[in-house]
Design a protein around this motif. Structure first.
Motif, PDB file in Angstrom:
ATOM      1  N   LEU A 400      11.382   3.548 -41.749  1.00  0.00           N
ATOM      2  CA  LEU A 400      11.890   4.830 -41.972  1.00  0.00           C
ATOM      3  C   LEU A 400      11.724   5.534 -40.184  1.00  0.00           C
ATOM      4  O   LEU A 400      11.552   6.253 -39.669  1.00  0.00           O
ATOM      5  N   ALA A 401      11.485   4.234 -38.993  1.00  0.00           N
ATOM      6  CA  ALA A 401      10.904   4.523 -37.600  1.00  0.00           C
ATOM      7  C   ALA A 401      10.245   5.660 -37.321  1.00  0.00           C
ATOM      8  O   ALA A 401      10.448   5.868 -36.374  1.00  0.00           O
ATOM      9  N   LEU A 402       8.965   5.123 -37.903  1.00  0.00           N
ATOM     10  CA  LEU A 402       7.519   5.862 -38.014  1.00  0.00           C
ATOM     11  C   LEU A 402       6.569   5.314 -37.038  1.00  0.00           C
ATOM     12  O   LEU A 402       6.221   4.097 -37.135  1.00  0.00           O
ATOM     13  N   ASP A 403       5.640   6.545 -36.555  1.00  0.00           N
ATOM     14  CA  ASP A 403       4.791   5.328 -35.942  1.00  0.00           C
ATOM     15  C   ASP A 403       4.172   4.979 -36.218  1.00  0.00           C
ATOM     16  O   ASP A 403       4.011   4.694 -37.694  1.00  0.00           O
ATOM     17  N   PRO A 404       4.032   3.353 -35.855  1.00  0.00           N
ATOM     18  CA  PRO A 404       3.383   2.632 -36.219  1.00  0.00           C
ATOM     19  C   PRO A 404       1.817   2.527 -36.572  1.00  0.00           C
ATOM     20  O   PRO A 404       0.696   1.943 -35.738  1.00  0.00           O
ATOM     21  N   ALA A 405       1.373   3.986 -37.374  1.00  0.00           N
ATOM     22  CA  ALA A 405      -0.182   3.373 -37.262  1.00  0.00           C
ATOM     23  C   ALA A 405      -0.652   3.063 -38.549  1.00  0.00           C
ATOM     24  O   ALA A 405      -0.092   2.858 -39.207  1.00  0.00           O
ATOM     25  N   PRO A 406      -1.918   2.221 -37.868  1.00  0.00           N
ATOM     26  CA  PRO A 406      -2.570   1.642 -38.760  1.00  0.00           C
ATOM     27  C   PRO A 406      -3.442   2.202 -40.216  1.00  0.00           C
ATOM     28  O   PRO A 406      -3.312   3.272 -39.513  1.00  0.00           O
ATOM     29  N   LEU A 407      -3.800   1.451 -40.825  1.00  0.00           N
ATOM     30  CA  LEU A 407      -3.834   1.818 -42.322  1.00  0.00           C
ATOM     31  C   LEU A 407      -6.049   2.654 -41.726  1.00  0.00           C
ATOM     32  O   LEU A 407      -5.995   1.782 -41.676  1.00  0.00           O
ATOM     33  N   ALA A 408      -6.207   3.614 -42.074  1.00  0.00           N
ATOM     34  CA  ALA A 408      -7.947   3.682 -41.938  1.00  0.00           C
ATOM     35  C   ALA A 408      -8.224   3.423 -42.677  1.00  0.00           C
ATOM     36  O   ALA A 408      -7.882   2.930 -44.210  1.00  0.00           O
ATOM     37  N   ARG A 409      -9.529   2.349 -42.324  1.00  0.00           N
ATOM     38  CA  ARG A 409     -10.297   1.710 -43.454  1.00  0.00           C
ATOM     39  C   ARG A 409     -11.048   2.326 -44.086  1.00  0.00           C
ATOM     40  O   ARG A 409     -12.204   1.839 -45.207  1.00  0.00           O
ATOM     41  N   ASP A 410     -11.555   3.461 -43.776  1.00  0.00           N
ATOM     42  CA  ASP A 410     -12.174   4.001 -44.212  1.00  0.00           C
ATOM     43  C   ASP A 410     -12.057   5.345 -44.900  1.00  0.00           C
ATOM     44  O   ASP A 410     -11.149   5.712 -44.581  1.00  0.00           O
ATOM     45  N   GLY A 411     -12.756   5.597 -46.061  1.00  0.00           N
ATOM     46  CA  GLY A 411     -12.346   7.059 -46.936  1.00  0.00           C
ATOM     47  C   GLY A 411     -11.114   6.204 -48.159  1.00  0.00           C
ATOM     48  O   GLY A 411     -10.988   5.116 -49.014  1.00  0.00           O
ATOM     49  N   ASN A 412     -10.763   7.466 -48.833  1.00  0.00           N
ATOM     50  CA  ASN A 412      -9.680   7.112 -50.590  1.00  0.00           C
ATOM     51  C   ASN A 412      -8.545   6.432 -49.145  1.00  0.00           C
ATOM     52  O   ASN A 412      -7.558   6.740 -48.454  1.00  0.00           O
ATOM     53  N   LEU A 413      -8.254   5.304 -50.358  1.00  0.00           N
ATOM     54  CA  LEU A 413      -6.813   4.952 -49.438  1.00  0.00           C
ATOM     55  C   LEU A 413      -5.326   5.253 -50.289  1.00  0.00           C
ATOM     56  O   LEU A 413      -4.998   5.271 -49.112  1.00  0.00           O
ATOM     57  N   LEU A 414      -6.049   6.711 -51.499  1.00  0.00           N
ATOM     58  CA  LEU A 414      -4.455   7.272 -51.105  1.00  0.00           C
ATOM     59  C   LEU A 414      -4.139   8.010 -50.166  1.00  0.00           C
ATOM     60  O   LEU A 414      -3.267   8.610 -49.570  1.00  0.00           O
ATOM     61  N   ILE A 415      -4.867   8.268 -49.985  1.00  0.00           N
ATOM     62  CA  ILE A 415      -5.088   9.528 -48.778  1.00  0.00           C
ATOM     63  C   ILE A 415      -4.748   8.576 -47.005  1.00  0.00           C
ATOM     64  O   ILE A 415      -3.354   9.202 -46.382  1.00  0.00           O
ATOM     65  N   ALA A 416      -5.179   7.173 -46.866  1.00  0.00           N
ATOM     66  CA  ALA A 416      -4.820   6.606 -46.162  1.00  0.00           C
ATOM     67  C   ALA A 416      -3.317   5.820 -45.956  1.00  0.00           C
ATOM     68  O   ALA A 416      -3.035   6.189 -44.497  1.00  0.00           O
ATOM     69  N   LEU A 417      -2.905   5.789 -46.925  1.00  0.00           N
ATOM     70  CA  LEU A 417      -1.495   5.300 -47.075  1.00  0.00           C
ATOM     71  C   LEU A 417      -0.417   6.995 -46.641  1.00  0.00           C
ATOM     72  O   LEU A 417       0.353   7.041 -45.697  1.00  0.00           O
ATOM     73  N   ALA A 418      -1.309   8.291 -47.190  1.00  0.00           N
ATOM     74  CA  ALA A 418       0.190   9.094 -46.500  1.00  0.00           C
ATOM     75  C   ALA A 418      -0.778   9.722 -45.481  1.00  0.00           C
ATOM     76  O   ALA A 418       0.774  10.182 -44.949  1.00  0.00           O
ATOM     77  N   GLN A 419      -1.435   9.704 -44.698  1.00  0.00           N
ATOM     78  CA  GLN A 419      -1.668   9.552 -43.086  1.00  0.00           C
ATOM     79  C   GLN A 419      -0.628   8.488 -42.920  1.00  0.00           C
ATOM     80  O   GLN A 419      -0.015   8.578 -41.776  1.00  0.00           O
ATOM     81  N   ALA A 420      -0.455   7.566 -42.776  1.00  0.00           N
ATOM     82  CA  ALA A 420      -0.092   6.222 -42.259  1.00  0.00           C
ATOM     83  C   ALA A 420       1.359   6.804 -41.647  1.00  0.00           C
ATOM     84  O   ALA A 420       2.152   6.287 -41.216  1.00  0.00           O
ATOM     85  N   LEU A 421       2.059   6.816 -42.990  1.00  0.00           N
ATOM     86  CA  LEU A 421       3.575   7.615 -43.042  1.00  0.00           C
ATOM     87  C   LEU A 421       3.112   9.481 -42.832  1.00  0.00           C
ATOM     88  O   LEU A 421       4.897   9.891 -42.486  1.00  0.00           O
TER      89      LEU A 421
END
Length: 702
Positions: A400-421
């Motif tokens: 999707l040509a998005l910034d390669p932000a890593p997955l946050a390792r702390d907190g809610n995983l579903l929130i982390a997926l949305a933040q990574a995108l």
């Protein structure tokens, strides 16, 4: 796979004139005015051809019949006694009714060699009830209030006028006019454009009759696409079968409506005709390639009846219109052995039978984002881990040509997926704490609440997922990831019908190849939308396929949709199966349009082996039986066809009648949708015609 064998085409001379006389098609008999224009301009002539006035290109003219007030009614109500009869039976019944003081008539059934017996002339249906009751008391068990054309003497009117765009009025001959365009087409506002000769003249009911006179083959150009359009049934062989049937029907029914001043109308009562505006290139080709061909029996053109959809099996004409035509016998609309093509998955698939965990989001991810072997119920039920999801997230970010932000390792995983995108960037100023309180439990951390609200509102994460303390499963995480992807880059799976050469045809499109990935995943979709992976499948020709492409365009996932209408040739019509639900009062109102009943106690239906209702008895609340047969059954109940069963729910005035049925039409002759299904499986137009009209031969006018 064994294709149909194509028989030799029988060509010989018909015992009819090689120079077929023009056909007169009635376009309307009800209006008292028409607005017309002529392509390239032209002339308005009297019906003998003498010019009366000239029209410029694009000039409109109003043709108006001043009929001295309200026009006469064109129909009346009569009581039909019994089903269609043979000539001898009709004569005997007519005599019996005369002896009872009635004045009956015999009316020929247009589509069979049988007769209807009618008595009485009434302006309204209630006026027919005394005769209906009298005959019922005398033991006649099948009575019907029928709407019939009303004979009338020619009505005297003031005049026929032409009114120009400048409101100039000119008297025209009371016998009518002939519209002669300088080019080819005559336009009737609100109706369409027509080739050939168009005449407008007053009729006996004080209205205007419009007649289009043209040669047989040109007429077919406006009929075939209206009866079996190329967009709905894009098969040349099926359209050629329809062309022959329509040509044969037209010749066999020439003069059917001579009393109205034309041969046939332009509606389903004869054949639907759309003039120039209905023409299509593929149906034109079907007409050209069958030019002059007729379906014949004993050397004569047959009564080539057809209907939209036969409900899996056609009916014998004797059970619908009466009579006995050897070529109008019941025929199945199922292949003896369905034509199938074998497909296999290029990857190992799970052996789990139901696979309730499978979804379109998971299938899309398996087409290049996650390893296909993750599609296992046991694996997907495990808790999701950052280590599992990091690579799929990176792959999506790259896709999707998005910034390669890593997955946050702390907190809610579903929130982390949305933040990574990047979804956290759209909630400020959009989401409100009040909405978060509405959607979410109070235990969710404050920093996650606005984004969680957005994900819930968009349907990406279910509200219940935020209430649990347990970590999401791999399936929950992947479904959320797939929905996030769909929100950013919506994908509609490719969809088309499977053809014999393994090509597919999209809706309203032509055949096209379907390239398959060597690492293909094969799945099936059931009528309820549930998906399951399969190792291999024998897919019936005509089944609908859906596919998800890989990055190179080849289908990485191929899904066969199990057709909810089954394996019949006539499954390609929305009316292959249907359901109708009537409240008690609504069904009673329908019935009372045809027969006089106090109420409905029960319906007693007699079916043939194919589920078609041949005989229906309505028992009213006083215990009196009312028998209905053939065509009248679906008319009485307001149903599409006679192939049905029914259930009742509730009692008394709260009762509902639920009819489950299939098919659309009278069921006699060629099934139009079935013809298309046969053509998909390789049948020629000759084979289609001989299947639905057994014992017939194709013959050509010399």
């Amino acid at each position: 796979m064994k294709p149909f064998l194509v028989p030799a085409l029988i060509l010989s001379v018909l015992p009819v004139s090689a120079a077929q006389p023009p056909l007169k098609i009635g376009l309307d008999t009800q209006a008292t005015e028409w607005i017309v224009s002529l392509e390239g301009g032209g002339q308005v002539c009297d019906r003998a051809g003498t010019p009366l006035l000239k029209l410029a290109p694009d000039e409109r003219l109003r043709i108006w019949w001043d009929s001295r007030g309200t026009a006469d009614p064109t129909s009346e109500y009569r009581v039909q006694v019994g089903p269609p009869h043979t000539a001898a039976q009709a004569a005997a019944l007519t005599k019996r009714l005369r002896d009872l003081g009635e004045a009956p008539d015999r009316v020929k059934v247009p589509d069979a060699d049988t007769w209807r017996v009618l008595t009485g002339h009434f302006k309204t249906a209630p006026e027919a009830e005394p005769v209906l009751q009298k005959l019922q008391d005398l033991g006649f068990d099948e009575l019907w209030v029928a709407t019939e054309s009303r004979d009338a003497l020619p009505r005297k009117g003031r005049a026929l006028y032409a009114v120009s765009d400048r409101y100039e009025r000119r008297a025209l001959p009371a016998t009518g006019v002939w519209l002669k365009p300088a080019s080819e087409l005559t336009s009737l506002q609100g109706k369409g454009r027509y080739r050939g000769k168009v005449e407008i003249f007053p009729n006996a009911q004080g209205r205007l009759t419009v007649v289009n006179t043209l040669d047989l083959e040109t007429y077919l150009r406006g009929v075939v696409p209206k009866e079996m359009g190329a967009w709905e049934f894009p098969s040349l062989e099926a359209l050629k079968a329809q062309a022959v049937a329509a040509r044969t029907y037209a010749v066999a029914n020439r003069g059917k409506r001579a009393a109205d001043g034309f041969d046939m109308g332009d509606t389903v009562a004869d054949q639907v005709y759309g003039g120039r505006d209905g023409e299509q290139s593929l149906t034109d080709r079907a007409i050209q390639e069958t030019e002059g061909l007729f379906a014949t029996y004993s050397g004569k053109p047959i009564q080539a009846l057809f209907m939209a959809n036969c409900g899996g099996h056609t009916a014998d004409v004797a059970h619908v219109f009466g009579g006995d035509a050897p070529y109008l016998k019941a025929a199945p609309c199922y292949p003896a052995k369905p034509m199938t093509l074998a497909y296999a998955s290029g990857l190992p698939v799970t052996a789990e039978a139901q696979q309730p965990w499978l979804s379109w989001e998971l299938l899309r991810l398996a087409a290049g984002i996650v390893p296909p072997d993750w599609l296992s119920g046991e694996r997907l039920a495990r808790p999701a881990r950052i280590e599992d999801l990091a690579a799929p997230v990176r792959a999506l970010q790259q896709r999707l040509a998005l910034d390669p932000a890593p997955l946050a390792r702390d907190g809610n995983l579903l929130i982390a997926l949305a933040q990574a995108l990047g979804f956290h960037r759209v909630v400020d100023g959009q989401e409100r704490p009040q909405d978060a309180a509405y959607f979410l439990p109070g235990s969710l951390p404050a920093g996650d609440r606005l984004l969680a609200t957005f994900l819930t509102r968009r349907g990406i994460v279910p509200a219940a997922a935020w209430a649990t303390q347990a970590p999401p499963t791999l399936r929950q995480a992947l479904v959320a990831l797939g929905r996030l992807w769909q929100d950013l880059d919506p994908l509609t799976p490719g969809e088309g019908s499977l053809l014999m050469d393994r090509q597919v045809r999209r809706k309203r499109g032509g055949p096209e190849p379907l390239s398959l990935s060597p690492r293909l995943l094969l799945a099936e979709e059931s009528p309820d939308g549930a998906l399951r992976l399969v190792e291999k499948a024998d897919i019936q020709v005509g089944d609908r396929l859906k596919w998800i492409p890989a990055e190179d365009g080849a289908a990485a996932v191929l899904v066969r949709r199990l057709d909810p209408d089954g394996a019949a040739w006539d499954r390609y019509n929305p009316t292959a199966h249907w359901r109708v639900d009537y409240a008690e009062a609504d069904l009673l109102a329908l019935v009372r349009k045809r027969i006089k009943v106090s109420g409905i106690r029960e319906l007693q239906a007699q079916h043939n082996d194919q589920g078609r209702v041949l005989d229906l008895t309505l028992v009213d609340t006083e215990g009196a039986p009312h028998r209905v047969r053939g065509m009248h059954i679906r008319g009485l109940l307001g149903l599409k066809d006679n192939v049905f069963r029914f259930l009742t729910v509730g009692q008394g005035a709260q009762r509902h009648w639920i009819f489950y049925g299939r098919g659309w039409g009278h069921g006699v002759g060629m099934c139009q949708t079935g013809a298309y299904g046969m053509a998909l499986e390789g049948a020629s137009f000759q084979q289609i015609l001989t299947h639905y009209y057994p014992g017939t031969e194709l013959r050509r006018v010399d």
